[in-house]
Design a protein around this motif. Structure first.
Motif, mmCIF file in Angstrom:
data_model
loop_
_atom_site.group_PDB
_atom_site.id
_atom_site.type_symbol
_atom_site.label_atom_id
_atom_site.label_comp_id
_atom_site.label_asym_id
_atom_site.label_seq_id
_atom_site.Cartn_x
_atom_site.Cartn_y
_atom_site.Cartn_z
ATOM 1 N N ASP A 54 7.061 1.559 2.513
ATOM 2 C CA ASP A 54 7.674 0.896 1.104
ATOM 3 C C ASP A 54 8.254 -0.133 2.050
ATOM 4 O OD1 ASP A 54 7.571 -0.280 -1.528
ATOM 5 O OD2 ASP A 54 9.324 0.755 -1.607
ATOM 6 N N LEU A 55 7.588 -1.432 1.466
ATOM 7 C CA LEU A 55 7.765 -2.824 2.055
ATOM 8 C C LEU A 55 9.374 -3.174 1.300
ATOM 9 C CD1 LEU A 55 4.972 -5.171 4.019
ATOM 10 C CD2 LEU A 55 6.617 -3.230 5.252
ATOM 11 N N ASP A 56 9.971 -2.792 1.217
ATOM 12 C CA ASP A 56 11.290 -3.390 0.723
ATOM 13 C C ASP A 56 11.801 -5.422 1.070
ATOM 14 O OD1 ASP A 56 12.037 -1.430 0.079
ATOM 15 O OD2 ASP A 56 13.471 -0.848 1.529
ATOM 16 N N LEU A 74 2.086 -8.485 5.161
ATOM 17 C CA LEU A 74 1.479 -7.583 4.830
ATOM 18 C C LEU A 74 0.176 -7.225 6.325
ATOM 19 C CD1 LEU A 74 0.965 -7.561 1.125
ATOM 20 C CD2 LEU A 74 1.909 -5.834 1.935
ATOM 21 N N VAL A 75 -0.233 -8.554 6.124
ATOM 22 C CA VAL A 75 -1.161 -8.556 7.338
ATOM 23 C C VAL A 75 -0.761 -7.904 9.311
ATOM 24 C CG1 VAL A 75 -2.898 -9.944 8.980
ATOM 25 C CG2 VAL A 75 -2.689 -9.575 6.583
ATOM 26 N N ASP A 76 0.301 -8.158 8.773
ATOM 27 C CA ASP A 76 0.890 -7.913 10.404
ATOM 28 C C ASP A 76 1.572 -6.218 10.464
ATOM 29 O OD1 ASP A 76 0.953 -10.558 11.827
ATOM 30 O OD2 ASP A 76 2.481 -11.003 10.987
ATOM 31 N N PHE A 77 1.695 -6.407 9.286
ATOM 32 C CA PHE A 77 2.173 -4.275 9.247
ATOM 33 C C PHE A 77 1.516 -3.689 9.271
ATOM 34 C CE2 PHE A 77 3.580 -1.432 6.468
ATOM 35 C CZ PHE A 77 4.516 -0.537 6.948
ATOM 36 N N VAL A 78 0.425 -3.602 9.245
ATOM 37 C CA VAL A 78 -1.421 -3.064 8.658
ATOM 38 C C VAL A 78 -1.644 -3.030 10.066
ATOM 39 C CG1 VAL A 78 -4.009 -2.716 8.281
ATOM 40 C CG2 VAL A 78 -2.112 -3.454 6.353
ATOM 41 N N SER A 79 -1.821 -4.068 10.547
ATOM 42 C CA SER A 79 -1.863 -4.640 11.420
ATOM 43 C C SER A 79 -1.446 -3.955 13.184
ATOM 44 C CB SER A 79 -1.939 -5.933 12.655
ATOM 45 O OG SER A 79 -2.153 -5.594 14.066
ATOM 46 N N SER A 80 0.066 -3.276 12.634
ATOM 47 C CA SER A 80 1.065 -2.460 13.349
ATOM 48 C C SER A 80 0.976 -0.960 12.877
ATOM 49 C CB SER A 80 2.582 -2.964 13.170
ATOM 50 O OG SER A 80 3.128 -4.018 13.779
ATOM 51 N N THR A 84 -0.171 1.356 15.779
ATOM 52 C CA THR A 84 0.759 2.433 16.678
ATOM 53 C C THR A 84 0.616 4.039 16.103
ATOM 54 O OG1 THR A 84 2.994 1.108 15.898
ATOM 55 C CG2 THR A 84 2.958 3.066 15.726
ATOM 56 N N LEU A 85 -0.061 4.248 15.222
ATOM 57 C CA LEU A 85 -0.713 5.626 15.071
ATOM 58 C C LEU A 85 -1.824 6.008 15.100
ATOM 59 C CD1 LEU A 85 0.200 5.088 10.837
ATOM 60 C CD2 LEU A 85 1.528 6.276 12.343
ATOM 61 N N GLY A 86 -3.235 5.210 15.472
ATOM 62 C CA GLY A 86 -3.918 4.802 16.681
ATOM 63 C C GLY A 86 -4.999 5.219 15.856
ATOM 64 N N ALA A 87 -5.856 5.219 16.802
ATOM 65 C CA ALA A 87 -7.424 5.418 15.910
ATOM 66 C C ALA A 87 -8.091 6.241 14.795
ATOM 67 C CB ALA A 87 -8.824 5.218 17.677
ATOM 68 N N GLY A 88 -7.627 7.309 14.593
ATOM 69 C CA GLY A 88 -7.962 8.538 13.683
ATOM 70 C C GLY A 88 -7.390 8.580 12.550
ATOM 71 N N ALA A 89 -6.005 7.614 12.512
ATOM 72 C CA ALA A 89 -5.303 7.405 11.818
ATOM 73 C C ALA A 89 -5.888 6.673 10.067
ATOM 74 C CB ALA A 89 -3.692 7.184 11.952
ATOM 75 N N LEU A 90 -5.262 7.651 8.776
ATOM 76 C CA LEU A 90 -6.464 6.601 7.812
ATOM 77 C C LEU A 90 -4.891 5.463 7.354
ATOM 78 C CD1 LEU A 90 -7.843 9.405 6.078
ATOM 79 C CD2 LEU A 90 -8.895 8.294 7.257
ATOM 80 N N VAL A 91 -4.764 4.292 7.183
ATOM 81 C CA VAL A 91 -4.189 3.149 6.821
ATOM 82 C C VAL A 91 -5.177 3.170 5.685
ATOM 83 C CG1 VAL A 91 -3.216 0.977 7.382
ATOM 84 C CG2 VAL A 91 -3.404 2.725 9.611
ATOM 85 N N GLY A 92 -4.053 2.919 4.758
ATOM 86 C CA GLY A 92 -4.819 2.870 3.503
ATOM 87 C C GLY A 92 -3.258 2.490 2.843
ATOM 88 N N ARG A 93 -3.740 0.945 1.354
ATOM 89 C CA ARG A 93 -3.128 0.053 0.923
ATOM 90 C C ARG A 93 -2.656 0.537 -0.618
ATOM 91 N NH1 ARG A 93 -2.772 -6.297 -0.771
ATOM 92 N NH2 ARG A 93 -0.749 -6.329 -1.046
ATOM 93 N N LEU A 94 -1.686 0.799 -1.204
ATOM 94 C CA LEU A 94 -1.984 2.103 -2.817
ATOM 95 C C LEU A 94 -0.809 1.169 -3.419
ATOM 96 C CD1 LEU A 94 -0.871 5.084 -0.767
ATOM 97 C CD2 LEU A 94 -2.867 4.955 -0.664
ATOM 98 N N GLY A 95 -0.515 -0.077 -2.835
ATOM 99 C CA GLY A 95 -0.262 -1.068 -4.216
ATOM 100 C C GLY A 95 -0.339 -2.520 -3.558
#
Length: 95
Positions: A54-56, A74-80, A84-95
């Motif tokens: 969560d981004l406080d 938000l854009v920078d956070f998702v990019s990071s 960091t997590l790599g190609a196989g990770a699912l990165v979603g925006r829930l809120g």
């Protein structure tokens, strides 16, 4: 007309499955893919990990510096997260 229809369908699918600001998976699509991957890991007896962040103070950034600054954060956070997590990770925006 058929190639244009395929292109339109691909564009619509992208809009339905991804957050337009960050490119992260939409909440619904993330939940579907995560459930599928969790079921697959269980069936193969493999561990699975989930991380929720969560981004406080994002509201404070928006209120004090403007929504463009909050959007950039938000854009920078998702990019990071992606790098960091790599190609196989699912990165979603829930809120």
């Amino acid at each position: 007309a058929l190639p244009m229809l395929y292109a339109d369908n691909a564009r619509l699918r992208q809009l339905l499955t991804h957050d337009t600001l960050t490119g992260a998976l939409s909440r619904r699509f993330f939940e579907e893919l995560a459930a599928d991957q969790l079921a697959q890991a269980r069936s193969m007896g493999r561990p699975a990990s989930f991380l929720m962040m969560d981004l406080d103070y994002l509201k404070t950034v928006n209120d004090s510096l403007g929504h463009a600054a909050g959007d950039a954060l938000l854009v920078d956070f998702v990019s990071s997260c992606r790098s960091t997590l790599g190609a196989g990770a699912l990165v979603g925006r829930l809120g």
